[in-house]
Design an enzyme around this catalytic site. Structure first.
Site, mmCIF file in Angstrom:
data_model
loop_
_atom_site.group_PDB
_atom_site.id
_atom_site.type_symbol
_atom_site.label_atom_id
_atom_site.label_comp_id
_atom_site.label_asym_id
_atom_site.label_seq_id
_atom_site.Cartn_x
_atom_site.Cartn_y
_atom_site.Cartn_z
ATOM 1 N N CYS A 86 12.393 -8.463 -0.314
ATOM 2 C CA CYS A 86 11.271 -7.700 -0.851
ATOM 3 C C CYS A 86 10.698 -6.740 0.191
ATOM 4 O O CYS A 86 10.516 -7.109 1.359
ATOM 5 C CB CYS A 86 10.188 -8.656 -1.333
ATOM 6 N N CYS A 89 6.115 -6.351 2.072
ATOM 7 C CA CYS A 89 5.573 -6.627 3.412
ATOM 8 C C CYS A 89 6.649 -6.325 4.452
ATOM 9 O O CYS A 89 7.841 -6.465 4.172
ATOM 10 C CB CYS A 89 5.157 -8.092 3.550
ATOM 11 N N CYS A 163 4.108 -14.227 -4.666
ATOM 12 C CA CYS A 163 3.601 -13.163 -3.789
ATOM 13 C C CYS A 163 2.273 -13.609 -3.209
ATOM 14 O O CYS A 163 1.399 -14.081 -3.944
ATOM 15 C CB CYS A 163 3.426 -11.853 -4.564
ATOM 16 N N TYR A 287 -11.237 15.824 -1.404
ATOM 17 C CA TYR A 287 -10.320 14.788 -1.901
ATOM 18 C C TYR A 287 -11.153 13.576 -2.314
ATOM 19 O O TYR A 287 -10.860 12.433 -1.937
ATOM 20 C CB TYR A 287 -9.298 14.382 -0.840
ATOM 21 N N ASP A 354 -10.636 12.729 2.836
ATOM 22 C CA ASP A 354 -9.844 11.529 2.534
ATOM 23 C C ASP A 354 -8.601 11.965 1.767
ATOM 24 O O ASP A 354 -8.450 11.681 0.575
ATOM 25 C CB ASP A 354 -10.674 10.539 1.711
ATOM 26 N N CYS A 381 -4.714 7.514 5.558
ATOM 27 C CA CYS A 381 -3.830 6.367 5.345
ATOM 28 C C CYS A 381 -2.491 6.566 6.045
ATOM 29 O O CYS A 381 -1.583 5.751 5.889
ATOM 30 C CB CYS A 381 -3.614 6.116 3.852
#
Length: 424
Positions: A86, A89, A163, A287, A354, A381
């Site tokens: 997966c 992560c 999860c 934004y 942002d 981010c």
């Protein structure tokens, strides 16, 4: 520690020492003048890897064996974590204390390498007391073997039956689906709030046929048709979330931070970086999304302008701004609005940025430089695009005086970071 992997016999196996974590799912080592990117390794470890076909300057490798493990290495909590599994992560093999150190270091390194800042003022990353069960929003794909995330190597999909980063309302919906295959389902979005109890499922089907999903009672359900439009099926196609002493109404198509607890800390950092705000100040929130930052700060300034172009987010922002006479919503792309800001409003005292992962358009940064806004708060981010954009602002006469990483994505390499720049 040896990993069971299906590797090409013709590739070269070498032993390396890991130097640092990178912004991505890999760690970095060097071999014969090449930079080598190794997944599932940690700084300080001696590892055996198998090199993939390379370029002259860098190479990718598969981890074969950890010869000398780092003291930061831990046993991953999830059985779906690891090579070929997966991709939700990337860092479960590192202690949480180490993850926070890595993220602080990555933000600093990006500002040094991309931003060309010798000594960036980066503070230690703000973490969580419990770095599990935090995601209020997940997107799953349907496969014949059940619901899946994208594989960690981007080679297809990996079905999961457990999860540990989904929050409890999201995981309750996921468990109710019993890991079945639903023939007409392509994609499923699950959103849930720990604070309000709201739960929302948005299903997408390529053939536009109706779907019957065994979701718990009280879940709002919507479908996305082949034209991309949301069609309500049960309840309202929105999620109510509580954050910063407000209730936020987030439409099925609107963005909201996936970690509510840490988003509250992110807001607190932005407020602290903007201080001292004055009752006469003009705040421009570019934004703006549903208005999280600008509306939360509206009571502290004279006027707030929210700049947003996404229809669902604009609709949500208007709802949040009801009763706030000092909030003006500008529906336009940020690069359009800032390039001719004099047609929308007076020069701002504080600008809050942002942007999406791609960062700001050059025209936005150029406009800010020409306006000479006294304070810019940049929420990002992606530390790489933030570092790039900060370099533009430094070249326009700004000074970077604080950078605060906040961990909204434990167990992953993703980082949220808030920077403050002053003009002059």
């Amino acid at each position: 520690m040896t990993l069971d992997m299906d590797l090409d016999r013709d590739t070269q196996t070498v032993d390396l020492t890991i130097e640092q974590m990178t912004y991505g799912s890999t760690a970095l080592a060097r071999h014969e003048g090449q930079v080598v990117f190794v997944p599932f390794a940690l700084p300080g470890e001696r590892v055996r890897v198998r090199l993939r076909p390379t370029t002259k300057s860098w190479a990718e490798a598969d981890l074969v064996e950890v010869l000398e493990p780092s003291p930061d290495r831990v046993v991953p909590r999830c059985p779906h974590f690891g090579p070929g599994k997966c991709g939700g992560c990337q860092w479960q093999h590192a202690s949480y204390e180490a993850q926070l150190r890595y993220k602080t270091g990555i933000v600093r390194e990006q500002l040094q390498r991309i931003g060309k800042i010798a000594e960036p003022p980066v503070r230690p990353c703000i973490g969580m007391a419990d770095p599990w069960r935090y995601r209020n929003h997940v997107q799953l794909r349907n496969t014949p073997r059940g619901l899946a995330f994208v594989r960690e190597d981007n080679r297809g999909l990996y079905p999961i039956d457990v999860c540990f980063i989904m929050n409890h309302p999201v995981y309750e919906m996921f468990e109710a689906l019993d890991w079945q295959h639903f023939p007409n389902l392509d994609r499923l979005v699950l959103r849930g709030s720990e604070r309000t109890g709201d739960r929302l499922a948005v299903a997408e089907s390529h053939n536009n046929r109706s779907l019957s999903l065994p979701l718990p009672p009280g879940v709002s359900v919507a479908y996305r048709n082949i034209k991309g439009r949301i069609q309500p099926a049960a309840g309202e196609p929105e999620l109510r979330e509580e954050l910063g002493e407000r209730t936020w109404h987030v439409s099925a198509d609107s963005f909201f931070q996936v970690n509510t607890e840490q988003a509250e800390r992110l807001l607190a950092v932005a407020r602290d970086f903007a201080a001292p705000l004055k009752p006469t100040d003009i705040l421009l929130d570019a934004y703006a999304g549903v208005g999280l930052f600008g509306i939360s700060l509206a009571s502290e300034v004279g006027r707030v302008y929210l700049v947003e172009n996404h229809p669902a987010a604009v609709s949500d922002a208007r709802r949040h701004a009801e009763g706030l006479e000092n909030v003006t919503i500008v529906r336009a792309p940020s690069e359009v609005a800032l390039a001719k800001w004099h047609t929308y409003g007076p020069p701002p005292d504080v600008v809050l940025l942002d942007p999406p992962r791609a960062g700001c358009k050059v025209s936005v940064l150029r406009a800010l430089g020409e306006m000479r806004v006294p304070t810019i708060i940049y929420v990002a981010c992606d530390p790489a695009t933030q570092a790039r954009d900060i370099r533009h602002l430094l070249d326009a006469g700004y000074t970077l005086d604080a950078v605060q990483p906040v961990d909204l994505f434990p167990q992953t390499y993703h980082i949220e970071s808030v920077a403050r720049l002053r003009y002059g």
